[in-house]
Every structure is written in structure tokens, then in C-alpha cells.
Design a protein around this motif. Structure first.
Motif, PDB file in Angstrom:
ATOM      1  N   ARG A   1      59.833 -15.799  27.450  1.00 41.19           N
ATOM      2  CA  ARG A   1      58.429 -15.574  27.764  1.00 41.19           C
ATOM      3  C   ARG A   1      58.152 -15.998  29.206  1.00 41.19           C
ATOM      4  NH1 ARG A   1      55.436 -19.420  23.900  1.00 41.19           N
ATOM      5  NH2 ARG A   1      56.980 -20.739  24.872  1.00 41.19           N
ATOM      6  N   GLN A   2      57.197 -15.335  29.818  1.00 34.06           N
ATOM      7  CA  GLN A   2      56.795 -15.696  31.170  1.00 34.06           C
ATOM      8  C   GLN A   2      56.321 -17.148  31.212  1.00 34.06           C
ATOM      9  OE1 GLN A   2      54.154 -12.773  32.686  1.00 34.06           O
ATOM     10  NE2 GLN A   2      53.699 -13.873  34.548  1.00 34.06           N
ATOM     11  N   TYR A   3      55.640 -17.595  30.182  1.00 36.52           N
ATOM     12  CA  TYR A   3      55.120 -18.960  30.093  1.00 36.52           C
ATOM     13  C   TYR A   3      56.229 -20.005  30.166  1.00 36.52           C
ATOM     14  CZ  TYR A   3      52.491 -22.968  28.381  1.00 36.52           C
ATOM     15  OH  TYR A   3      51.913 -24.201  28.253  1.00 36.52           O
ATOM     16  N   ASP A   4      57.427 -19.650  29.705  1.00 33.83           N
ATOM     17  CA  ASP A   4      58.531 -20.605  29.686  1.00 33.83           C
ATOM     18  C   ASP A   4      58.926 -21.065  31.086  1.00 33.83           C
ATOM     19  OD1 ASP A   4      58.632 -20.540  26.931  1.00 33.83           O
ATOM     20  OD2 ASP A   4      60.161 -18.971  26.886  1.00 33.83           O
ATOM     21  N   THR A   5      58.533 -20.325  32.117  1.00 32.34           N
ATOM     22  CA  THR A   5      58.860 -20.766  33.470  1.00 32.34           C
ATOM     23  C   THR A   5      58.181 -22.090  33.811  1.00 32.34           C
ATOM     24  OG1 THR A   5      57.091 -19.410  34.439  1.00 32.34           O
ATOM     25  CG2 THR A   5      59.286 -18.418  34.296  1.00 32.34           C
ATOM     26  N   ARG A   6      57.025 -22.374  33.194  1.00 27.39           N
ATOM     27  CA  ARG A   6      56.369 -23.674  33.382  1.00 27.39           C
ATOM     28  C   ARG A   6      57.270 -24.806  32.887  1.00 27.39           C
ATOM     29  NH1 ARG A   6      50.954 -24.694  33.904  1.00 27.39           N
ATOM     30  NH2 ARG A   6      51.052 -26.436  32.456  1.00 27.39           N
ATOM     31  N   HIS A   7      57.869 -24.589  31.712  1.00 32.03           N
ATOM     32  CA  HIS A   7      58.741 -25.607  31.137  1.00 32.03           C
ATOM     33  C   HIS A   7      59.984 -25.799  32.011  1.00 32.03           C
ATOM     34  CE1 HIS A   7      56.160 -25.724  27.720  1.00 32.03           C
ATOM     35  NE2 HIS A   7      56.420 -24.474  27.383  1.00 32.03           N
ATOM     36  N   THR A   8      60.517 -24.704  32.515  1.00 35.22           N
ATOM     37  CA  THR A   8      61.683 -24.790  33.391  1.00 35.22           C
ATOM     38  C   THR A   8      61.335 -25.590  34.638  1.00 35.22           C
ATOM     39  OG1 THR A   8      62.481 -22.657  32.586  1.00 35.22           O
ATOM     40  CG2 THR A   8      63.393 -23.445  34.673  1.00 35.22           C
ATOM     41  N   TYR A   9      60.186 -25.295  35.241  1.00 38.24           N
ATOM     42  CA  TYR A   9      59.751 -26.002  36.441  1.00 38.24           C
ATOM     43  C   TYR A   9      59.603 -27.502  36.167  1.00 38.24           C
ATOM     44  CZ  TYR A   9      56.718 -27.602  40.220  1.00 38.24           C
ATOM     45  OH  TYR A   9      56.175 -28.309  41.258  1.00 38.24           O
ATOM     46  N   ALA A  10      58.903 -27.849  35.103  1.00 39.16           N
ATOM     47  CA  ALA A  10      58.683 -29.259  34.776  1.00 39.16           C
ATOM     48  C   ALA A  10      60.004 -29.979  34.526  1.00 39.16           C
ATOM     49  CB  ALA A  10      57.775 -29.389  33.557  1.00 39.16           C
ATOM     50  N   THR A  11      60.877 -29.356  33.791  1.00 38.30           N
ATOM     51  CA  THR A  11      62.173 -29.951  33.468  1.00 38.30           C
ATOM     52  C   THR A  11      63.007 -30.161  34.726  1.00 38.30           C
ATOM     53  OG1 THR A  11      62.116 -28.919  31.289  1.00 38.30           O
ATOM     54  CG2 THR A  11      64.265 -29.645  32.099  1.00 38.30           C
ATOM     55  N   MET A  12      63.055 -29.149  35.589  1.00 40.67           N
ATOM     56  CA  MET A  12      63.836 -29.270  36.817  1.00 40.67           C
ATOM     57  C   MET A  12      63.273 -30.367  37.726  1.00 40.67           C
ATOM     58  SD  MET A  12      64.626 -25.269  37.611  1.00 40.67           S
ATOM     59  CE  MET A  12      65.574 -25.577  39.085  1.00 40.67           C
ATOM     60  N   CYS A  13      61.959 -30.470  37.792  1.00 42.17           N
ATOM     61  CA  CYS A  13      61.340 -31.522  38.602  1.00 42.17           C
ATOM     62  C   CYS A  13      61.702 -32.907  38.074  1.00 42.17           C
ATOM     63  CB  CYS A  13      59.827 -31.349  38.621  1.00 42.17           C
ATOM     64  SG  CYS A  13      59.248 -29.930  39.561  1.00 42.17           S
ATOM     65  N   LEU A  14      61.596 -33.094  36.764  1.00 41.34           N
ATOM     66  CA  LEU A  14      61.931 -34.392  36.172  1.00 41.34           C
ATOM     67  C   LEU A  14      63.401 -34.732  36.356  1.00 41.34           C
ATOM     68  CD1 LEU A  14      59.830 -34.321  32.907  1.00 41.34           C
ATOM     69  CD2 LEU A  14      59.600 -35.941  34.800  1.00 41.34           C
TER      70      LEU A  14
END
Length: 103
Positions: free
Chosen positions: A46-59
Motif C-alpha cells: 500500500r502507498q500508506y506503508d511508505t510512512r512505516h518504512t520512513y519511520a523505521t529507517m529513521c529509527l
């Protein structure tokens, strides 16, 4: 100018349409995101999953949780309760203990 694969280089991965600043149409996923993922050999998501990817990569890169939370429009508590599993080293947890004192 063209990038790898013959696609033109742009400022956005998916340019805003209809003169808007943000991509809000669900058709973006169907017309643009899915073909790009397929061309790159990345499983469909899903397009929304990019938010989770961003947050995870930042952490995982050790960025400040308060900054990440503000980027996502979350409180630090919400960010940490959702993504705490991606904070894995003992030094990461010591850093988070510092937040509890200030909050």
C-alpha cells in the motif's frame, strides 16, 4: 535529462497532479506506484506503508524520536509505542530513558 531506465528525472517520485502540492488521488497507487514497484522487483504494498518504512529507517539510523514524531504528525509516545520494536540496541533504550524524564 533521463535517469537509469530511461525515465525522466523529476523533483518528485510521483509528481503532484492538478496543480496540488500533495498527491491525494487513490489512482496514484494504481497508475504509478504499482508499475514502479513491479519494474523494480519490489513486492506490491500500500502507498500508506511508505510512512512505516520512513519511520523505521529513521529509527534504525538513530535519528531523534521527537524529530521523527513531528515529521509523521505523531506524539513521541505514539511513535515509540508503534515502532519500539525497531529500536534494538541497549544504547537506544538508554537514550529513550532520557525522554521519559523530559516528557
Amino acid at each position: 535529462m533521463s535517469s537509469r531506465g530511461g525515465y525522466p528525472e523529476r523533483s518528485y517520485v510521483f509528481s503532484p497532479s492538478k496543480g496540488g502540492m500533495w498527491i491525494q488521488e487513490p489512482s496514484v497507487t494504481i497508475r504509478h506506484l504499482k508499475p514502479v514497484l513491479q519494474a523494480l522487483g519490489i513486492r506490491e504494498r500500500r502507498q500508506y506503508d511508505t510512512r512505516h518504512t520512513y519511520a523505521t529507517m529513521c529509527l534504525m539510523s538513530g535519528m531523534n524520536p521527537a524529530f521523527i514524531a513531528s515529521q509523521l504528525g505523531h506524539s513521541v509516545d505514539m511513535l515509540l509505542s508503534t515502532y519500539a520494536k525497531w529500536i534494538s540496541s541497549t544504547s537506544d533504550w538508554r537514550e529513550l530513558d532520557k525522554l521519559a524524564v523530559r516528557v
